[in-house]
Write a protein that holds these residues in place. Structure first.
Motif, short mmCIF file in Angstrom:
data_model
loop_
_atom_site.label_atom_id
_atom_site.label_comp_id
_atom_site.label_asym_id
_atom_site.label_seq_id
_atom_site.Cartn_x
_atom_site.Cartn_y
_atom_site.Cartn_z
N VAL A 377 0.98 -1.14 0.05
CA VAL A 377 -0.16 0.04 -0.03
C VAL A 377 0.76 1.35 -0.02
O VAL A 377 1.96 1.05 0.15
CB VAL A 377 -0.82 -0.18 1.23
N VAL A 385 -2.53 0.61 8.43
CA VAL A 385 -3.17 -0.44 7.87
C VAL A 385 -2.98 -1.69 8.87
O VAL A 385 -4.01 -2.43 8.95
CB VAL A 385 -2.93 -0.79 6.36
N LEU A 470 -5.40 3.94 0.60
CA LEU A 470 -4.24 3.06 0.34
C LEU A 470 -3.48 3.40 -0.68
O LEU A 470 -2.06 2.92 -1.02
CB LEU A 470 -4.72 1.50 0.34
#
Length: 480
Positions: A377, A385, A470
């Motif tokens: 990402v 994340v 992301l």
């Protein structure tokens, strides 16, 4: 952030989430607390249901018994497609459909080999996927042994011409696919490199970690401007046998006969099921596996397990009282074994939707327990994340890194800007059975399979609810 320190934060975040009810009403975090609480509650519910369910095992049992081996382009492949459509429909997904894919048709045929001199003995072999046949009378020629593909590339062509090349590269056992990555080049490129030097055939030591007298098949490649020669794999014990013969320092002659055939192309299908998102239905969290298998075993671990994992995970989310924000898309790809054909077809067919693919992953490494979550990402949000998936620690999964490739059929998506994740499975014994007749249902541990479902369900739900951006995968340079 250092890995050890982040593991501590990962664990602490679980406690923060579960303890968020203790925040008083004046807390500045109170506005977001209900969402955090709700997501944590649902994730724990999904995990509990998965760990106490036999659904995934029932699915892979159904696939291996009712369909069995399903080589792309064959009648069994189409039976598998029909099975998948019916199974996913029966599971109650909001949407089930299939998309046509043109796949190569290759038939294994008959394969035999033997040492004819100086010590006549039969060998256990199998044709490599895509191989041409030998002449009907077969090929008999001296062998020349190489430690690995690179040794063959560096060899003198005069030493190789007219011989059968034997690539004897042993696959090391690892929890990851590290050993396979080191040896698979001999399988995929060996025929081309041997033919360049005038060899009449190539036989490799099986790309496997077992000691069974079974050969491991797998796809190989030809090059249009290089003559096509037959390619096969022998069992590891037979490779050891040849090495023992070579110690006697006498020339070894091998006889090889393959009747494999390439028969053009046929139509197969990617089979797709969806849980429609509640507020962002146009955005997609993709979880996937491949439906096809080689024709030697019943395709239980490769990749019946993956089919079962993603289908069962999707079903758990489908049955929630409130659907997540984004759509969960379950994709069962066609013809992965013959060259990621279904994955490439999906990327092409959905090219205009790539910007709406929030994240993608694939289960294609058996049924061993998942121990780590890796992502690819935006580097600036990696820690956020991974922390968002803190509850995965409760089912044995640690935070990983930003070096995921997602899985074979989604490996091309990062180049198109799509974030991916790798839910790392323990593959210690995976290459004992990979691409052999021994790839059967009894190799699957139902409890480990259920843990996979728990992880995939939690991952997919969390990603479908996430508010983290992301993208982009690579940060632009400061002067750009």
């Amino acid at each position: 952030m250092k890995q050890k320190a982040f593991v501590v934060l990962w664990a602490l975040s679980v406690g923060l989430i579960s303890g968020c009810q203790q925040l008083d009403n004046n807390s500045p975090q109170n506005a977001t607390t209900p969402t955090i609480e709700a997501n944590a509650t649902i994730n724990r519910q999904l995990a509990k249901q998965a760990l106490n369910s036999t659904l995934a095992y029932d699915i892979v049992e159904s696939l291996t018994v009712e369909v069995g081996p399903r080589l792309a382009g064959t009648e069994q492949d189409l039976i598998a497609v029909d099975w998948a459509v019916k199974k996913l429909t029966h599971l109650g997904f909001d949407k089930v459909y299939k998309e046509p894919v043109q796949v190569p048709v290759w038939l294994r045929g008959y394969a035999s080999a033997s040492i004819t001199a100086p010590y006549p003995q039969p060998l256990v072999i199998t044709a490599l996927g895509g191989s041409v046949a030998t002449p009907k009378e077969g090929i008999t020629a001296p062998i020349i042994r190489f430690d690995d593909l690179q040794s063959l590339i560096e060899a003198n062509a005069a030493d190789v011409k007219g011989k059968i090349v034997f690539i004897d590269h042993k696959t090391e056992r690892h929890r990851t696919a590290k050993g396979y990555v080191m040896t698979v080049g001999g399988r995929s490129k060996g025929a081309v490199e041997a033919a360049k030097k005038g060899a009449v055939a190539v036989v490799i030591r099986s790309i496997g970690t077992d000691h069974d007298r079974m050969a491991h098949t797998g796809m190989m490649r030809y090059q249009n401007d290089v003559v096509k020669i037959p390619a096969a794999a022998m069992s590891n014990p037979d490779a050891d046998l040849i090495n023992a013969m070579l110690k006697r320092q006498q020339p070894i002659t091998l006889s090889l006969n393959l009747s494999s055939q390439n028969r053009g192309v046929a139509t197969s299908y990617n089979v797709i099921a969806e849980v429609t998102g509640s507020t962002k239905p146009e955005e997609v969290v993709l979880i996937s596996a491949h439906l096809d298998s080689w024709d030697e075993g019943t395709g239980a671990i490769d990749d019946g397990a993956g089919v079962a994992i993603v289908a069962a995970a999707g079903k758990l989310i489908q049955d929630l009282p409130q659907k997540p924000a984004r759509t969960i898309r379950v994709v069962l790809y066609a013809a992965e074994e013959l060259g990621l054909v279904g994955g490439k077809a999906y990327a092409k067919a959905h090219a205009q939707e790539m910007a709406k693919h929030y994240i993608a992953t694939e289960s294609d490494f058996g049924a061993g327990r998942i121990y780590q979550l890796d992502v690819k990402v935006n580097p600036e949000v990696v820690d956020k994340v991974l922390q968002e998936h803190a509850l995965l620690s409760e089912v044995g999964v640690a935070p990983g890194n930003n070096n995921a490739y997602g899985g074979p059929d989604v490996s091309m998506l990062p180049k198109l800007g799509v974030p991916v994740a790798s839910l790392r499975q323990d593959g210690t014994d995976y290459f004992d059975y990979h691409h052999t007749p021994n790839d059967t249902l009894d190799k699957i541990d139902p409890e480990a399979l259920a843990q996979n479902v728990a992880v995939y369900a939690q991952f997919a739900y969390t990603m479908a609810q996430s508010t983290i951006d992301l993208r982009p995968l690579v940060q632009p340079k400061a002067n750009q």
